[in-house]
Design a protein around this motif. Structure first.
Motif, PDB file in Angstrom:
ATOM      1  N   SER A  52      -8.977   2.691   0.451  1.00  0.00           N
ATOM      2  CA  SER A  52      -8.721   4.089   0.116  1.00  0.00           C
ATOM      3  C   SER A  52      -8.826   4.309  -1.396  1.00  0.00           C
ATOM      4  O   SER A  52      -8.594   3.392  -2.193  1.00  0.00           O
ATOM      5  CB  SER A  52      -7.336   4.520   0.601  1.00  0.00           C
ATOM      6  OG  SER A  52      -7.241   4.427   2.011  1.00  0.00           O
ATOM      7  N   LEU A  71      -7.457  12.395  -1.430  1.00  0.00           N
ATOM      8  CA  LEU A  71      -7.524  11.064  -0.838  1.00  0.00           C
ATOM      9  C   LEU A  71      -8.898  10.861  -0.205  1.00  0.00           C
ATOM     10  O   LEU A  71      -9.353  11.683   0.594  1.00  0.00           O
ATOM     11  CB  LEU A  71      -6.432  10.895   0.232  1.00  0.00           C
ATOM     12  CG  LEU A  71      -6.382   9.536   0.931  1.00  0.00           C
ATOM     13  CD1 LEU A  71      -6.072   8.424  -0.078  1.00  0.00           C
ATOM     14  CD2 LEU A  71      -5.336   9.553   2.055  1.00  0.00           C
ATOM     15  N   LEU A 120      -7.663   7.191  -4.498  1.00  0.00           N
ATOM     16  CA  LEU A 120      -6.833   8.336  -4.855  1.00  0.00           C
ATOM     17  C   LEU A 120      -7.451   8.989  -6.093  1.00  0.00           C
ATOM     18  O   LEU A 120      -7.558   8.355  -7.156  1.00  0.00           O
ATOM     19  CB  LEU A 120      -5.398   7.894  -5.132  1.00  0.00           C
ATOM     20  CG  LEU A 120      -4.409   9.029  -5.408  1.00  0.00           C
ATOM     21  CD1 LEU A 120      -4.234   9.900  -4.166  1.00  0.00           C
ATOM     22  CD2 LEU A 120      -3.058   8.451  -5.847  1.00  0.00           C
ATOM     23  N   TYR A 161      -7.678   1.270  -3.859  1.00  0.00           N
ATOM     24  CA  TYR A 161      -6.756   0.236  -3.353  1.00  0.00           C
ATOM     25  C   TYR A 161      -7.531  -0.722  -2.454  1.00  0.00           C
ATOM     26  O   TYR A 161      -8.091  -0.327  -1.439  1.00  0.00           O
ATOM     27  CB  TYR A 161      -5.611   0.908  -2.591  1.00  0.00           C
ATOM     28  CG  TYR A 161      -4.670  -0.060  -1.932  1.00  0.00           C
ATOM     29  CD1 TYR A 161      -4.021  -1.048  -2.682  1.00  0.00           C
ATOM     30  CD2 TYR A 161      -4.415   0.014  -0.561  1.00  0.00           C
ATOM     31  CE1 TYR A 161      -3.149  -1.941  -2.061  1.00  0.00           C
ATOM     32  CE2 TYR A 161      -3.553  -0.859   0.055  1.00  0.00           C
ATOM     33  CZ  TYR A 161      -2.919  -1.848  -0.706  1.00  0.00           C
ATOM     34  OH  TYR A 161      -2.059  -2.731  -0.087  1.00  0.00           O
ATOM     35  N   ARG A 177     -10.670   8.409   2.179  1.00  0.00           N
ATOM     36  CA  ARG A 177     -10.359   7.347   3.135  1.00  0.00           C
ATOM     37  C   ARG A 177     -11.525   6.366   3.259  1.00  0.00           C
ATOM     38  O   ARG A 177     -12.677   6.692   2.902  1.00  0.00           O
ATOM     39  CB  ARG A 177     -10.019   7.959   4.489  1.00  0.00           C
ATOM     40  CG  ARG A 177      -8.718   8.762   4.456  1.00  0.00           C
ATOM     41  CD  ARG A 177      -8.383   9.319   5.822  1.00  0.00           C
ATOM     42  NE  ARG A 177      -7.051   9.909   5.851  1.00  0.00           N
ATOM     43  CZ  ARG A 177      -6.746  11.115   5.409  1.00  0.00           C
ATOM     44  NH1 ARG A 177      -7.708  11.884   4.927  1.00  0.00           N
ATOM     45  NH2 ARG A 177      -5.500  11.554   5.464  1.00  0.00           N
ATOM     46  N   LEU A 194      -1.353   3.790   1.816  1.00  0.00           N
ATOM     47  CA  LEU A 194      -2.798   3.797   1.696  1.00  0.00           C
ATOM     48  C   LEU A 194      -3.419   2.695   2.522  1.00  0.00           C
ATOM     49  O   LEU A 194      -2.875   1.576   2.603  1.00  0.00           O
ATOM     50  CB  LEU A 194      -3.212   3.621   0.229  1.00  0.00           C
ATOM     51  CG  LEU A 194      -2.733   4.698  -0.755  1.00  0.00           C
ATOM     52  CD1 LEU A 194      -3.283   4.388  -2.149  1.00  0.00           C
ATOM     53  CD2 LEU A 194      -3.151   6.079  -0.304  1.00  0.00           C
ATOM     54  N   GLY A 204       0.810  -1.222   0.000  1.00  0.00           N
ATOM     55  CA  GLY A 204       0.000   0.000   0.000  1.00  0.00           C
ATOM     56  C   GLY A 204       0.835   1.260   0.000  1.00  0.00           C
ATOM     57  O   GLY A 204       0.305   2.376   0.120  1.00  0.00           O
TER      58      GLY A 204
END
Length: 645
Positions: A570, A533, A572, A638, A535, A566, A519
């Protein structure tokens, strides 16, 4: 195209000219009527008041002659006061010597002559006016108690001569009369008799009724208390007052006229007389306190003016019709070449630039129009030829741009999900150029368990930007092989692009490498918008990574990278400035706050739904506004787990 009569230019121009003429005439006619009305009304007031003044003067003269006759007879009466039986000669002489006196008498105070009894009033009056026969009688009894009558009491109290209110003298004259009463006093100032002379109101009727300044007008006479003494309606005489008539009709204007007349004023008032707009002209007879009034409908006063105005209007309308026909004929002849020019212009519009225009021999605007159409023919012929060449060239360019767009879009990954065999990562991307080709780019590829990705924005738009974008993408693919440092990749790309960059173009970049096992995310930002980002708990924020200089500006610039790890789940979010700087028709930007809110609202959605949500939100903001910049989004999710090989 043939125009109907009502739609032709000649008709409309003729109507405009006549309409303007009509407005001017109407204005002049209105002013003429207004000032003429003032003049006619003023003349009517002056004329009617002149007639009323003559009537008032005539009646005053008649009353004054009665007073004079009585006053001149007093000394004869006083000389014969001790001979009551001779008094009949005096009063007969009064009646005979004044044509307006119909009766005369001497009313002595009660018991003045003891031998004559309590009442003694010798009275003479005409029995037959035609033959001049006079009757004599002595009045006074319980039935004719003259000391209680107004004509006796009021001059006694006032101690001065008095004209009585009209009354019906039952037992004396036996007709409607008014009495002039002169009180007589002895040397001690004691009243001893009232010398009277009676006049008949019927003698005023003819005089008043003959006063008709206009047809349908009428004149009436009222007494000091407002009673009608003469009137067109004889039933009102001595039976009604001007106020009873006003109260019956609730006519406040007539009531005001009555007050003005009783106050002895002279004037004119406009009022509603039984539904007819009328004028009242009134004046007073100061000798006796009576008032005379003439009532005339306003329409009658203005009748001659209205007739003259109608004749003028009818004559004008006939003239307008004749003028219309003349103007229409003249204008039709003048503008007839325009119809031929119109037909020629329509043929020219179809592409027949060699059409022969009609000849014009005049030296006016029609000739100028002919010359302009000839010039237009030559200009259009030349322009169409040039346009044909320009269109062909534009079609070639558009074809080439279309091919360039296909080539450019073909360089980018466009199959999603790109790695269906893996469940540890998912991503989605879009690129919408503002023109046929653009300068935005994104790219990614997988090398083992490392995901290499790139997003960039070339300065400028169009073909130069698209070529620069293609070079940038190729350098990324070439220089990133087997390199695990985004900073090195960007440094090498900068050195390659800066070398011989005579066009001074540059590109903003984010290059990142994501280790799908750990990650760990390495990222180098070269002047690009900061990534966002998302979360796993739904919190959305910008990554506070260092932003460095654009790529292609300074050769040998050493770029650095940032690193973070990450969490599972998560996301991006990478994008170009075409997202936050999208403008609506009011020049309002989409902005960072709206972007963060939309991402937060879609934090639990998959990558494709989230990207589409952003695109829809931008479209809702922009609406009808034209796209001002390329729009590019890359979203990576991810999800570490077991990789399916």
């Amino acid at each position: 195209m043939k125009y109907t009569f009502s739609h032709s230019f000649a008709t409309r121009l003729s109507i405009y000219v006549l309409s303007f003429t009509l407005i001017i005439f109407a204005t002049i006619m209105a002013l003429f009527y207004y000032y003429s009305q003032q003049k006619v009304t003023g003349f009517a007031i002056e004329r009617t008041h002149g007639l009323l003044s003559n009537i008032a003067t005539e009646i005053s003269g008649q009353l004054l002659s009665v007073e004079t006759t009585v006053n001149q007879s007093v000394w004869v009466l006083e000389k014969n006061i001790d001979h009551p039986d001779s008094l009949h000669n005096i009063i007969e002489s009064v009646v005979r010597n004044n044509q307006f006196i119909v009766g005369s008498g001497i009313a002595f105070v009660p018991d003045y002559y003891k031998e004559k009894g309590k009442y003694f009033m010798p009275y003479a009056s005409f029995k037959d006016e035609i033959n001049g026969e006079i009757t004599y009688q002595v009045l006074g009894s319980q039935n004719y108690d003259y000391p209680c009558m107004d004509w006796y009491l009021i001059p006694q109290l006032l101690k001065q001569p008095y004209w009585s209110e009209p009354y019906y003298d039952d037992g004396g004259g036996n007709f409607i009369m008014s009495t002039y009463a002169k009180p007589l006093f002895d040397s001690k100032g004691e009243l001893y008799a009232v010398f009277t002379a009676n006049i008949s109101l019927t003698q005023f009727t003819d005089t008043i009724s003959l006063l008709k300044p206009y047809p349908s007008s009428y004149t009436y006479l009222i007494s000091r208390n407002g009673s009608f003494l003469t009137h067109m309606d004889r039933s009102k005489i001595m039976n009604e007052t001007i106020f009873s008539e006003a109260f019956a009709k609730e006519n406040l204007a007539q009531e005001q006229i009555g007050h003005e007349m009783l106050a002895g004023h002279t004037g004119t008032m406009r009022f509603n007389n039984k539904g007819v707009d009328s004028y009242a002209f009134y004046t007073t007879i100061p000798q006796i306190g009576w008032s005379v009034c003439t009532v005339c409908p306003s329409q009658i006063i203005l009748q001659e003016l209205d007739n003259t105005s109608r004749k003028i209007i009818y004559t004008f309308m006939v003239g307008m019709i004749a003028l219309f026909l003349i103007i229409y004929s003249i204008i039709r002849r003048l503008v007839s070449p325009l119809e031929k020019f119109s037909e020629s212009a329509r043929e020219i519009a179809t592409g027949r630039f060699d059409v022969i225009l009609p000849e014009v021999h005049s030296k006016d605007e029609i000739k100028d129009l002919h010359d302009s159409l000839v010039f237009m023919q030559h200009s259009l012929s030349t322009y169409v030829g040039e346009l044909r060449d320009t269109t062909a060239s534009k079609e070639r360019i558009e074809s080439e741009l279309s091919i360039a767009r296909e080539i450019q879009m073909g360089m980018l990954p466009k199959i999603f999900p790109p790695y269906p065999e893996r469940n540890d990562v998912d991503l989605h991307a879009i690129l919408h150029p503002a023109k046929e080709v653009g300068g935005d780019l994104y790219d990614f590829y997988m090398d083992g368990n490392h995901l290499y990705f790139l997003i960039g924005d070339v300065s400028g738009k169009g073909v130069p930007a698209s070529l620069f974008m293609a070079i940038t993408r190729s350098l990324f693919r070439t220089l990133s092989q087997q390199v695990l440092s985004p900073a090195k990749i960007v440094t090498d790309m900068n050195n390659s692009i800066s070398d011989n960059n005579e066009s001074n173009m540059f590109v903003t970049l984010i290059v990142g490498i994501l280790d799908l096992e750990t990650g760990k995310l390495k990222l180098c930002n070269a002047g690009h918008n900061p990534p966002i980002l998302i979360r796993p708990d739904g919190q959305v924020s910008f990554l506070e990574f260092k932003t460095q200089i654009f790529v292609g500006v300074i050769e040998e610039f050493a770029y650095t990278e940032d690193e973070t790890t990450l969490e599972k789940g998560s996301k991006l979010f990478l994008y170009t400035d075409g997202v936050t700087e999208a403008e609506n028709t009011d020049k309002e930007l989409y902005g960072d706050e709206k972007l963060l809110k939309t991402l937060s609202d879609n934090s639990t959605s998959d990558v494709r739904t989230t990207v589409n949500g952003i695109v829809d939100s931008i479209a809702e903001h922009v609406k009808e506004a034209e796209a001002s910049d390329d729009l590019t989004i890359l979203l990576i999710q991810y999800e570490p787990g077991t990789t399916n090989n």
